[in-house]
Design an enzyme around this catalytic site. Structure first.
Site, PDB file in Angstrom:
ATOM      1  N   ASN A  91     -11.930   2.380 -10.768  1.00  0.00           N
ATOM      2  CA  ASN A  91     -10.818   2.265  -9.990  1.00  0.00           C
ATOM      3  C   ASN A  91     -10.079   1.132 -10.104  1.00  0.00           C
ATOM      4  OD1 ASN A  91     -13.578   1.536  -8.636  1.00  0.00           O
ATOM      5  ND2 ASN A  91     -12.210   0.239  -7.418  1.00  0.00           N
ATOM      6  N   SER A 130     -12.204  11.655  -2.028  1.00  0.00           N
ATOM      7  CA  SER A 130     -11.451  10.979  -0.970  1.00  0.00           C
ATOM      8  C   SER A 130     -10.312  11.292  -0.720  1.00  0.00           C
ATOM      9  CB  SER A 130     -11.681   9.506  -1.021  1.00  0.00           C
ATOM     10  OG  SER A 130     -11.317   8.852   0.202  1.00  0.00           O
ATOM     11  N   HIS A 155      -7.538  10.287   0.884  1.00  0.00           N
ATOM     12  CA  HIS A 155      -6.644   9.229   0.775  1.00  0.00           C
ATOM     13  C   HIS A 155      -6.047   8.561  -0.280  1.00  0.00           C
ATOM     14  CE1 HIS A 155      -8.290   5.085   0.441  1.00  0.00           C
ATOM     15  NE2 HIS A 155      -9.432   5.950   0.680  1.00  0.00           N
ATOM     16  N   THR A 159     -18.075  16.329  15.142  1.00  0.00           N
ATOM     17  CA  THR A 159     -17.130  17.318  15.235  1.00  0.00           C
ATOM     18  C   THR A 159     -16.044  16.907  14.013  1.00  0.00           C
ATOM     19  OG1 THR A 159     -17.433  17.348  17.679  1.00  0.00           O
ATOM     20  CG2 THR A 159     -15.442  18.017  16.929  1.00  0.00           C
ATOM     21  N   GLN A 206     -11.130   8.612  -7.952  1.00  0.00           N
ATOM     22  CA  GLN A 206      -9.767   8.454  -8.509  1.00  0.00           C
ATOM     23  C   GLN A 206      -9.164   9.304  -9.260  1.00  0.00           C
ATOM     24  OE1 GLN A 206      -8.029   5.810  -7.996  1.00  0.00           O
ATOM     25  NE2 GLN A 206      -9.292   4.564  -6.628  1.00  0.00           N
ATOM     26  N   GLY A 231     -14.940   8.815   0.958  1.00  0.00           N
ATOM     27  CA  GLY A 231     -15.578   8.723  -0.452  1.00  0.00           C
ATOM     28  C   GLY A 231     -16.827   7.889  -0.257  1.00  0.00           C
ATOM     29  N   THR A 232     -16.844   6.792   0.344  1.00  0.00           N
ATOM     30  CA  THR A 232     -18.113   6.101   0.630  1.00  0.00           C
ATOM     31  C   THR A 232     -19.219   6.816   1.236  1.00  0.00           C
ATOM     32  OG1 THR A 232     -16.643   4.202   0.869  1.00  0.00           O
ATOM     33  CG2 THR A 232     -19.031   3.866   1.669  1.00  0.00           C
ATOM     34  N   CYS A 279     -10.628  -2.760  -1.896  1.00  0.00           N
ATOM     35  CA  CYS A 279     -11.524  -2.872  -0.804  1.00  0.00           C
ATOM     36  C   CYS A 279     -12.143  -4.368  -0.909  1.00  0.00           C
ATOM     37  CB  CYS A 279     -12.789  -2.068  -0.739  1.00  0.00           C
ATOM     38  SG  CYS A 279     -12.263  -0.251  -1.196  1.00  0.00           S
TER      39      CYS A 279
END
Ligand SMILES: Cc1ncc(COP(=O)(O)O)c(C=O)c1O
Length: 395
Positions: free
Chosen positions: A164, A212, A214, A250, A192, A85-86, A338
């Site tokens: 978040n 993102s 995860h 890749t 989120q 996401g960053t 984070c």
């Protein structure tokens, strides 16, 4: 679902974990593991190869692209896979700056994730002008102020959809319309939201949107940027011609395949998140607010993600609460995940006008589809005693 466990240095046996930190990351769903495994073991060819062993892998990337596109009602060609996401947030902002070399102003908010705040702060040092919009005490935005802050030299407006830390939602559809009427690009960090809100890029009218994997029961290290068709896009990671020349490197094939499968599950989770998980969150929140004195919710009650509650406990530091909950195997956060581990009060709560002690005493509980009533009951059984003990110690 088998309850996760943790091992500690003093422990020989494994302790059950009560995981209520789903805004930080989520468990990889077994269906997702199953989908990605063959791409770690059997189908490991390079998707850019000329031979069939590699090319067959490329087909699965395209299938995953179709699945994540369906999650947000986009066209597959509007999806650029990224590493997180960053990277997606950084890429959208950087692209707008490159597309408009004479426009150096970025409009964002003071409560974004550090993926925006710190990137914009770095751009400021390089000569960009950044407006970090303030928020109101319930975490909401003043749209009149936002409109006034759009300038002729604004390259992009970047405003998150769901916060978040508090779960507070911003009216991104209205902001997108405002930007469109002024001819300014609009990006939203929607990291989120999948599985919790219906994400439809056509209804939202956004130019860029970040996700993102995860956060939706897929592995860490893969994300996407939606780039609306015909929007000028300048790659951020430059290298090989992967992703149609829009993102070099890749491809992380197993994780991209996993992201595709998780997107299907997120659509299926929408109802559960908005009924059962919402009810669990509400049960937790109202029990804490009613039965533990000196507690207050941070953020609007209604315009909020269904899984998140952020509560301040007067007279105690979140660090102490986290440590005692951790001893019981309960996982929650203070501030954003984070930055947890740092003792700085949350920039989100400070922007909402919370005092430093109130911000330092705040805990985020973020539930998910794996949570059960037993998880909430376990927290409610232990939390009041923990808060009393900490308060007794601090007098
Ligand atoms: C709102 C928001 N944006 C961006 C990110 C960053 O995503 P990633 O961890 O994939 O870089 C997060 C992660 O916590 C988030 O919650």
């Amino acid at each position: 679902m088998k309850r996760p466990t943790k091992t500690g240095s003093e422990q020989t046996s494994q302790q059950p974990v009560y995981y209520l930190d789903n805004n930080a990351t989520t468990r990889i769903a077994p269906e997702v593991v199953e989908a990605m495994l063959p791409f770690l073991t059997e189908y490991w060819g390079n998707p850019s190869s000329m031979y069939a062993f590699g090319k067959q892998v490329a087909k699965h990337i395209e299938q995953a692209r179709e699945k994540v596109a369906a999650l947000i009602n986009a066209e597959p060609r509007e999806i650029v896979f990224t590493s997180c996401g960053t990277e997606s947030n950084n890429s959208a902002i950087q692209s707008a700056l490159l597309a408009h070399p004479h426009k150096r102003h970025i409009l964002t908010t003071s409560v974004e994730h550090s993926a925006n705040i710190k990137f914009c702060a770095a751009l400021q040092k390089q000569g960009c002008h950044i407006t970090f919009l303030p928020v109101e005490s319930d975490g909401g935005l003043d749209l009149h102020l936002l409109e006034k802050c759009i300038r002729p030299d604004t390259a992009i407006v970047s405003v998150m959809w769901a916060n978040n830390e508090t779960g507070v939602l911003f009216p991104v559809e209205e902001i997108a319309a405002m930007c469109r009427s002024k001819g300014v690009a609009f990006h939203t960090d929607a990291v989120q939201t999948p599985g919790k809100l219906n994400v439809d890029v056509k209804d939202l009218g956004v130019d860029f949107l970040s996700l993102s994997a995860h956060k939706l029961h897929a592995p860490k290290g893969v994300g996407l940027l939606f780039v609306k068709r015909k929007t000028k896009y300048h790659p951020y990671v430059i290298g090989g011609g992967q992703e149609g020349g829009r993102r070099g490197g890749t491809e992380n094939v197993p994780s991209i395949v996993a992201f595709g499968r998780a997107a299907e599950l997120a659509m299926a989770h929408l109802k559960d998140e908005n009924t059962r998980v919402r009810a669990l969150r509400d049960k937790l929140e109202s029990a804490v607010l009613h039965h533990i004195p000196g507690t207050v919710r941070n953020g609007a009650r209604e315009s909020r993600l269904p899984n998140t509650t952020n509560i301040s406990f007067e007279g105690v530091e979140a660090e102490g609460i986290l440590m005692l909950l951790d001893q019981l195997g309960i996982c929650v956060s203070s501030g954003s995940a984070c930055t947890s581990g740092s003792l700085d009060p949350s920039h989100v709560l400070i922007a909402m006008g919370c005092t430093i002690p109130r911000a330092r005493g705040s805990i985020r509980f973020s539930l998910g589809v794996d949570n059960t009533e037993a998880d909430v009951d376990f927290v409610l059984k232990h939390l009041p005693g923990i808060i009393s003990r900490l308060r007794e110690k601090s007098v």
